[in-house]
Design an enzyme around this catalytic site. Structure first.
Site, short mmCIF file in Angstrom:
data_model
loop_
_atom_site.label_atom_id
_atom_site.label_comp_id
_atom_site.label_asym_id
_atom_site.label_seq_id
_atom_site.Cartn_x
_atom_site.Cartn_y
_atom_site.Cartn_z
N TYR A 26 -3.12 33.12 60.86
CA TYR A 26 -3.38 32.15 61.91
C TYR A 26 -2.18 31.29 62.08
CZ TYR A 26 -8.47 33.44 61.75
OH TYR A 26 -9.58 34.20 61.64
N HIS B 252 -8.98 40.47 55.43
CA HIS B 252 -9.27 39.90 56.54
C HIS B 252 -9.70 41.22 57.62
CE1 HIS B 252 -7.50 37.33 59.96
NE2 HIS B 252 -8.68 37.71 60.54
#
Ligand SMILES: NC(=O)C1=CN([C@@H]2O[C@H](COP(=O)(O)OP(=O)(O)OC[C@H]3O[C@@H](n4cnc5c(N)ncnc54)[C@H](OP(=O)(O)O)[C@@H]3O)[C@@H](O)[C@H]2O)C=CC1
Ligand SMILES: O=C(O)C(=O)[C@@H](O)[C@H](O)C(=O)CO
Length: 277
Positions: A48, A107
């Site tokens: 991010y 992730h």
């Protein structure tokens, strides 16, 4: 608010805050206002590019570090190298000005690339070093988790997956429950897609005198799932926490469950084939 007890003994609040797309100065202001609104669990990821933004908000906040739960995630491109992964976790901690992450997740499984098992071994070591308190995964299917169990005997404490009324993940939730793995819901509001205009949800929100976001988040909490909605403004952040003065009846829970559809994912990211690095 009550807490979830993870299988390793750590406690997580019933709802957290997503930070995808909250970056830079504006992102820090949003995260600071979310802390003021009452959130204590924050979900970030190396990918991010905002671990520094989250850390800056923590530095500026009046809330003690040990009252916050900070989650981050290892990106797939590092899975095959133990040393690169450990260096990346340390880099992420430097960026966020933290000594440890409370929860650290793989992730995506990226099963075609097939390095998630090595990455899981790395997280086990990172936990032993004290870089991370709890370790878990995102987007893992039962077959991926069974492999971790068989090869390492250590199960993730959390599986964070796409979950909202159009994709209710019933089977995966049931599997996670059998393994004592807490299910977290990403995009719990369907990323503000058409879901938030669904006629059944409109009708039920009216019935409970709540907005659709509140209805959907309460449905998730009532399923035993921990949602991590993202919202930019204080008003929405506060509203998304205003969930604890009503209960959804079992027949209405079922009506919401029935909205699920096989192609209900917002971006068609099926972890059996989708890869993200
Ligand atoms: N592990 C993984 O693979 C993934 C993890 N995640 C995590 O999950 C978090 C949440 O998911 P995300 O994809 O952000 O989507 P969400 O489902 O949380 O939706 C966020 C969107 O909903 C809007 N919104 C928030 N509250 C309301 C409300 N009450 N009524 C109407 N609209 C509302 C927000 O607008 P605004 O911001 O303008 O207020 C934003 O556009 C992410 O931020 C990230 O931390 C997400 C995807 C994948
Ligand atoms: O936001 C995340 O954590 C992701 O894993 C992304 O895949 C996100 O879901 C996305 O939409 C990327 O286009």
């Amino acid at each position: 608010m009550t807490f979830h007890e993870l299988s390793d003994g750590q406690h997580l609040p019933e709802i957290g805050f997503g930070t995808y797309k909250l970056n830079g100065f504006a992102g820090t202001q949003s995260i600071l206002s979310a802390i003021d609104a009452g959130y204590r669990l924050f979900d970030t990821a190396f990918n991010y590019q905002n671990e520094g933004t989250v850390g800056q908000a923590i530095q500026q906040s009046h809330v003690n570090r040990d009252e916050l739960i900070i989650t981050s995630k290892l990106p797939g491109k590092y899975y095959s190298s133990y040393q690169d992964s450990i260096d990346l976790i340390q880099e992420s901690l430097y960026r966020s000005k933290l000594d440890y992450f409370d929860l650290y997740l793989l992730h995506w499984p990226n099963p075609i690339d097939d390095h998630y098992l090595e990455a899981w071994h790395t997280l086990i070591q990172a936990q032993k070093f004290g870089l991370v308190k709890s370790i878990g995964v995102c987007n893992f299917l039962p077959e991926h988790i069974e492999r971790l169990k068989k090869e390492t005997d250590i199960l993730p404490v959390v599986n964070q997956v796409e979950l909202h009324p159009y994709f209710n993940q019933q089977e995966l939730r049931e599997y996670n429950n059998t393994q004592n793995i807490l299910t977290q819901a990403w995009s719990p509001l369907g990323r503000a897609s058409a879901l938030l205009k669904d006629p059944v949800l409109v009708e039920l929100a009216k019935k409970y005198h709540k907005n659709i976001g509140q209805l959907v988040l309460k449905w998730e909490i009532s399923l035993g799932v921990l949602p991590i909605p993202k919202a930019s403004s204080y008003a929405r952040q506060k509203g998304n926490l205003d969930l604890f003065d009503f209960e959804i009846s079992s027949s209405d829970m079922q009506r919401i469950n029935d909205l699920t559809k096989p192609d209900g994912r917002i971006n068609n990211q099926d972890p059996a084939v989708y890869q993200e690095f």
